[in-house]
Design an enzyme around this catalytic site. Structure first.
Site, PDB file in Angstrom:
ATOM      1  N   CYS A 111      -8.276  -6.170   8.841  1.00 12.79           N
ATOM      2  CA  CYS A 111      -9.197  -5.558   7.864  1.00 12.79           C
ATOM      3  C   CYS A 111     -10.352  -6.473   7.488  1.00 12.79           C
ATOM      4  CB  CYS A 111      -8.436  -5.163   6.608  1.00 12.79           C
ATOM      5  SG  CYS A 111      -7.050  -4.085   6.945  1.00 12.79           S
ATOM      6  N   HIS A 249     -12.903  -3.964   0.347  1.00 16.20           N
ATOM      7  CA  HIS A 249     -12.081  -3.298   1.355  1.00 16.20           C
ATOM      8  C   HIS A 249     -11.363  -2.129   0.686  1.00 16.20           C
ATOM      9  CE1 HIS A 249      -9.281  -2.503   4.485  1.00 16.20           C
ATOM     10  NE2 HIS A 249      -8.242  -3.055   3.880  1.00 16.20           N
ATOM     11  N   ASN A 279      -7.777   3.955   4.682  1.00 13.56           N
ATOM     12  CA  ASN A 279      -8.015   2.550   5.049  1.00 13.56           C
ATOM     13  C   ASN A 279      -8.438   2.497   6.521  1.00 13.56           C
ATOM     14  OD1 ASN A 279      -7.826  -0.135   5.769  1.00 13.56           O
ATOM     15  ND2 ASN A 279      -5.822  -0.471   4.817  1.00 13.56           N
TER      16      ASN A 279
HETATM   17  O1  UT7 Z   1      -5.431  -3.053   4.667  1.00 19.22           O
HETATM   18  C1  UT7 Z   1      -4.334  -3.913   4.577  1.00 19.22           C
HETATM   19  C2  UT7 Z   1      -3.904  -3.964   3.208  1.00 19.22           C
HETATM   20  N1  UT7 Z   1      -2.933  -2.929   2.939  1.00 19.22           N
HETATM   21  C3  UT7 Z   1      -2.666  -2.650   1.723  1.00 19.22           C
HETATM   22  O2  UT7 Z   1      -3.287  -3.209   0.869  1.00 19.22           O
HETATM   23  C4  UT7 Z   1      -1.529  -1.703   1.358  1.00 19.22           C
HETATM   24  C5  UT7 Z   1      -0.842  -2.255   0.151  1.00 19.22           C
HETATM   25  N2  UT7 Z   1       0.294  -1.443  -0.332  1.00 19.22           N
HETATM   26  C6  UT7 Z   1       0.132  -0.249  -0.899  1.00 19.22           C
HETATM   27  O3  UT7 Z   1      -0.965   0.274  -0.971  1.00 19.22           O
HETATM   28  C7  UT7 Z   1       1.340   0.417  -1.497  1.00 19.22           C
HETATM   29  O4  UT7 Z   1       2.407  -0.504  -1.579  1.00 19.22           O
HETATM   30  C8  UT7 Z   1       1.816   1.677  -0.723  1.00 19.22           C
HETATM   31  C9  UT7 Z   1       0.797   2.800  -0.906  1.00 19.22           C
HETATM   32  C10 UT7 Z   1       1.940   1.337   0.752  1.00 19.22           C
HETATM   33  C11 UT7 Z   1       3.154   2.163  -1.243  1.00 19.22           C
HETATM   34  O5  UT7 Z   1       3.079   2.443  -2.640  1.00 19.22           O
HETATM   35  P1  UT7 Z   1       4.277   1.977  -3.609  1.00 19.22           P
HETATM   36  O6  UT7 Z   1       3.940   2.457  -4.949  1.00 19.22           O
HETATM   37  O7  UT7 Z   1       4.412   0.481  -3.411  1.00 19.22           O
HETATM   38  O8  UT7 Z   1       5.498   2.792  -3.046  1.00 19.22           O
HETATM   39  P2  UT7 Z   1       6.897   2.246  -2.512  1.00 19.22           P
HETATM   40  O9  UT7 Z   1       6.701   1.551  -1.216  1.00 19.22           O
HETATM   41  O10 UT7 Z   1       7.552   1.500  -3.616  1.00 19.22           O
HETATM   42  O11 UT7 Z   1       7.684   3.586  -2.254  1.00 19.22           O
HETATM   43  C12 UT7 Z   1       8.096   4.397  -3.345  1.00 19.22           C
HETATM   44  C13 UT7 Z   1       8.862   5.570  -2.802  1.00 19.22           C
HETATM   45  C14 UT7 Z   1       9.987   5.214  -1.850  1.00 19.22           C
HETATM   46  O12 UT7 Z   1      11.071   6.100  -2.126  1.00 19.22           O
HETATM   47  P3  UT7 Z   1      12.326   5.624  -3.007  1.00 19.22           P
HETATM   48  O13 UT7 Z   1      12.911   4.454  -2.251  1.00 19.22           O
HETATM   49  O14 UT7 Z   1      11.773   5.227  -4.330  1.00 19.22           O
HETATM   50  O15 UT7 Z   1      13.197   6.824  -3.035  1.00 19.22           O
HETATM   51  C15 UT7 Z   1       9.432   5.533  -0.495  1.00 19.22           C
HETATM   52  O16 UT7 Z   1      10.409   5.875   0.450  1.00 19.22           O
HETATM   53  O17 UT7 Z   1       7.984   6.434  -2.074  1.00 19.22           O
HETATM   54  C16 UT7 Z   1       8.566   6.725  -0.790  1.00 19.22           C
HETATM   55  N3  UT7 Z   1       7.499   6.919   0.164  1.00 19.22           N
HETATM   56  C17 UT7 Z   1       6.883   8.102   0.344  1.00 19.22           C
HETATM   57  N4  UT7 Z   1       7.099   9.309  -0.207  1.00 19.22           N
HETATM   58  C18 UT7 Z   1       6.283  10.309   0.185  1.00 19.22           C
HETATM   59  C19 UT7 Z   1       6.900   5.990   0.958  1.00 19.22           C
HETATM   60  N5  UT7 Z   1       5.916   6.568   1.667  1.00 19.22           N
HETATM   61  C20 UT7 Z   1       5.885   7.872   1.296  1.00 19.22           C
HETATM   62  C21 UT7 Z   1       5.077   8.966   1.680  1.00 19.22           C
HETATM   63  N6  UT7 Z   1       5.317  10.146   1.088  1.00 19.22           N
HETATM   64  N7  UT7 Z   1       4.080   8.853   2.566  1.00 19.22           N
END
Ligand code: UT7
Length: 318
Positions: A111, A249, A279
């Site tokens: 990125c 970004h 992204n």
């Molecule tokens: O460009 C490189 C830089 N990249 C980034 O900066 C990305 C940085 N990270 C993020 O933006 C966030 O961490 C995410 C958007 C990737 C994830 O958000 P989060 O609030 O950290 O969610 P999480 O990973 O804690 O997941 C929460 C829940 C999980 O379910 P349980 O375990 O709580 O039951 C996941 O399985 O959301 C679930 N989940 C989804 N549900 C519906 C994960 N992906 C999805 C999805 N749809 N696409």
């Protein structure tokens, strides 16, 4: 003293739009989850080669700058999803442009590829080694996606931007940059089964996959981009109130909000278009810069701040 200024900037995104509802038909996700966690509403998907997108952006930038391709002496391509590794994709673009007098270098820093490229190009101009440089940043990341992994697949999209930078005597362009890498956390974002460390003797080699530690990357992204912004402000003896617009970004709206809070920015100082494109990795900053110009949010002479973060884990600000 030789400086480098940003003469023109243009971008290209594919026509095809995939909405969150489209994705929800194919995987266990929802528009509500994606918008509330990321701010992303839709993304673009490429149906040609990466270099075709890059060519459109580059031709527009060169035409707007009034430059013939033969006048370029260097092409820097920030991209982790190239058409090919050999030949490198910068040379594919150079040939298609007809940039016969340009060296052509691929920069794989994910990125941050555009910001790294702008930093390298600017400093090569400052040394007198190069005079007219095309810096491209973009990605065909949908090609490398594991569409079975909803936690990664919903985040990304395809796009490309290009800038022409040229030597000048005026104090303008990328005034200063601070770049680095948290290599201890390099596997927090990883595309597997791609590269010579993976065996070619197993069926797995055919399938690229992702390791993605979202929460770890989130925390590190906010901290590193904030620190990088503070580094460049300090180097230039500026404060956040001097900054007309921050063009960061675009990975996640929540990351942008947290960054703004951490360094004390008003909401209207931060450019956001992640809702439209997701992204696009090395494509986010040049696309956002062009749109900010088109929307008259920035004008020549304004101080801008760019910040980026990505796989490596590379970071930077300028
Ligand atoms: O460009 C490189 C830089 N990249 C980034 O900066 C990305 C940085 N990270 C993020 O933006 C966030 O961490 C995410 C958007 C990737 C994830 O958000 P989060 O609030 O950290 O969610 P999480 O990973 O804690 O997941 C929460 C829940 C999980 O379910 P349980 O375990 O709580 O039951 C996941 O399985 O959301 C679930 N989940 C989804 N549900 C519906 C994960 N992906 C999805 C999805 N749809 N696409």
């Amino acid at each position: 003293m030789i400086r480098s200024y940003i003469k023109k900037i243009e971008f290209h995104v594919p026509e095809k739009i995939i909405t969150n509802d489209d994705l929800a038909k194919k995987m266990d996700t929802s528009d509500e989850w994606i918008t509330s966690r990321t701010g992303i509403e839709e993304r673009r998907i490429c149906h040609c080669n990466f270099s075709d997108m890059a060519l459109v952006a580059s031709r527009h930038a060169l035409a707007a700058a009034g430059l013939e391709p033969g006048e370029l002496d260097l092409i820097l391509l920030g991209c982790l999803t190239p058409d090919s590794h050999c030949p490198n994709t910068a040379s594919i673009i150079a040939d298609a442009l007809g940039a016969r007098n340009a060296a052509a270098i691929d920069i794989n820093s994910a990125c941050t590829g555009f910001l790294y490229g702008l930093h390298i190009g600017t400093n090569l101009i400052r040394t007198g080694a190069h005079k007219k440089v095309l810096v491209i940043g973009g990605e065909f990341i949908s090609h490398y996606m594991n569409w079975a992994k909803r936690d990664v697949a919903v985040l990304f999209g395809d796009a490309c931007g290009a800038v022409v930078i040229e030597a000048t005597n005026e104090e303008t362009g990328l005034l200063t940059a601070s770049i680095g890498c948290e290599s201890d956390a390099k596997y927090a974002i990883q595309i597997t089964n791609l590269g010579s460390s993976y065996s070619r003797m197993t069926d797995d080699f055919l399938y690229v996959d992702w390791n993605f530690e979202g929460q770890e990357v989130f925390k590190r992204a906010v901290k590193a981009m904030a620190q990088a912004c503070e580094n460049v402000l300090e180097k230039q003896n500026l404060s956040v109130s001097d900054i007309k617009l921050v063009v960061p970004h675009q990975a996640n709206k929540r990351i942008l909000d947290a960054l703004a809070k951490r360094i004390g920015l008003d909401e209207n100082q931060v450019f956001v278009n992640v809702h439209k494109y997701g992204n696009t990795s090395a494509g986010t900053i040049p696309v956002a810069l062009t749109e900010a110009l088109e929307e008259s949010k920035i004008h020549p002479g304004d101080y801008l701040l760019m910040a980026s973060f990505g796989a490596g884990l590379t970071w930077g600000a300028g």
